[in-house]
Design an enzyme around this catalytic site. Structure first.
Site, PDB file in Angstrom:
ATOM      1  CG  PHE A 148      -1.749   1.197   1.239  1.00  0.00           C
ATOM      2  CD1 PHE A 148      -2.936   1.290   0.529  1.00  0.00           C
ATOM      3  CD2 PHE A 148      -1.536   2.306   1.892  1.00  0.00           C
ATOM      4  CE1 PHE A 148      -3.909   2.419   0.299  1.00  0.00           C
ATOM      5  CE2 PHE A 148      -2.318   3.687   1.894  1.00  0.00           C
ATOM      6  CZ  PHE A 148      -3.704   3.490   1.290  1.00  0.00           C
ATOM      7  CG  ASP A 170       5.426   3.710   1.883  1.00  0.00           C
ATOM      8  OD1 ASP A 170       5.365   4.048   3.033  1.00  0.00           O
ATOM      9  OD2 ASP A 170       4.339   3.475   1.052  1.00  0.00           O
ATOM     10  CE  LYS A 226      -1.151   5.667   7.780  1.00  0.00           C
ATOM     11  NZ  LYS A 226      -0.967   5.187   6.164  1.00  0.00           N
TER      12      LYS A 226
END
Ligand SMILES: *Cc1c(COP(=O)(O)O)cnc(C)c1O
Length: 391
Positions: free
Chosen positions: A135, A220, A249
């Site tokens: 993702f 990532d 995040k």
């Protein structure tokens, strides 16, 4: 339990099924809804509130910065952006930072960087090897880079050039590389896939392979970075240094902030190649400084490791008691497999009714991503509610 909707949501586009709740206040591991009901939060805005809800050092940094300078614009330097870039590069083996506003935007920047680098150094190579079930975000390119089942047909045609292979299969990565390949990109732990770790051997293997074949390794770390796994960055568990890393995040502690971080020799953007109106604004980067200073303070990451070990033990006990599956993940990014039973969404709803917020990234697992400063007492409280719900 509420049966009738209390709120008029008809002015919003519906992009997710949300419970009929409006949250009005947060403090640490706790959230309050408008009826004054308290919830223990083990989701923390999808692992963004690194220090919990409204931690004093973050609210103070925001208040001070808001009263001083909110945004001189991306055409000028500002103090917090310069300071945060240094805090990030001091914490890893990479050299330069480009700030973004979301994880997807940071990854989009990493993809652009890899394509430019491929043009300059590999005769126009542009393909990027990514992983099944990975993702990377919800822009067109990052959806194309993601390996979420079904996303290859949503919003077709996809952005070209992403080749998917299974996680932890080094031979498949090697076989997917050709002379059009510029980079390999993946998450050290696949968060949205259900907390599926890339093995240390895979990380080391891909590092050797990309070095030998002259490709960029892009990690990532949008979900795993900034202390979430017990190291400042997850790749530091196995001493593998990527060429490019993305953060998001947890970096802003709840404030929208992300970063593209790269080694000097991969920094091939020239003026005009990359930018953005809000990128690197001092309000967001002041938040990032407060978070990075807290997470890199002596002893903080030791506490994350200790809390992670304690949470893992609690979850393993619950798994034994209710005959569930394995506990996966590292630090405070953990998942409890429900042993093949697709009861995750039911548990999440039942836990919420009992005042506990959990997340089921897949129907057969629960994900736990509490504040990095969660206490043992809060883990005990979570465990007690979860066991009540399971019973
Ligand atoms: C959440 C996430 C993203 C996307 O970040 P946004 O801020 O939602 O755009 C990208 N990669 C990973 C690993 C993520 O967990």
């Amino acid at each position: 339990m509420t049966t009738q909707a209390q709120h008029d949501t008809s002015a919003l586009m519906t992009v997710a099924a949300k419970p009929d709740l409006v949250f009005v206040r947060g403090a640490g591991s706790w959230l309050w809804d408008e009826r004054g009901r308290r919830y223990l939060d083990f989701v923390q805005g999808w692992a963004v509130n690194s220090l919990g809800h409204c931690p004093p050092q973050l609210t103070a940094a925001l208040a001070t910065q808001a009263a001083t300078l909110i945004n001189p614009g991306p055409a000028f330097h500002n103090g917090p952006a310069l300071r945060l870039a240094r805090l990030i590069t001091d914490g890893c083996a990479l050299d330069r930072v480009f700030f973004a506003n979301s994880g997807a935007e940071a990854n989009e920047g990493a993809i652009k960087l890899a394509r430019k680098w491929g043009r300059q150094h590999r005769g126009g190579a542009y393909k990027i090897v990514t992983l099944n079930d990975g993702f990377h975000g919800r822009t067109l390119a990052t959806m194309s880079a993601s390996g979420k089942p079904g996303w290859d047909r949503l919003f077709a045609p996809q952005v070209d050039g992403f080749v998917k292979v299974p996680i932890n299969d080094l031979d498949a990565v090697a076989a997917a590389i050709d002379d059009r390949t510029a980079a390999v990109m993946f998450e050290p732990i696949q968060g949205e896939a259900g907390v599926i770790p890339a093995s240390d051997a895979f990380l080391r293997g891909v590092r050797e392979l990309t070095r030998a074949r002259g490709l960029l390794l892009i990690l990532d770390e949008v979900q795993t970075g900034v202390g979430r796994t017990g190291k400042l960055f997850a790749h530091q568990h196995c001493a593998v240094d990527p060429d490019v890393m993305t953060l998001g995040k947890g970096l802003g502690g709840g404030v929208p902030l992300a970063a593209l971080v790269a080694r000097e020799d991969a920094c091939c953007f020239e003026p005009g190649d990359q930018g953005g109106t809000f990128n690197g604004n001092p309000l967001a980067t002041a938040a990032g400084c407060a978070v990075m200073e807290a997470v890199t303070a002596p002893g903080f990451l030791d506490q994350v490791v200790a809390a992670g070990t304690y949470l893992q033990a609690q979850l393993e006990g619950i798994s034994r008691r209710f005959d569930l599956g394995a506990v996966r993940g590292r630090g405070l990014l953990l998942a409890l497999s429900l042993g093949g039973k697709a009861i995750g969404p039911d548990i999440v709803a039942a836990a919420r009714a009992e005042g506990l917020l959990l997340n089921a990234p897949r129907p057969d697992c629960l994900r736990f991503m509490p504040a990095l400063n969660v206490t043992a007492a809060e883990i005990d409280a979570m465990s007690a509610i979860l066991q009540r719900v399971m019973t």
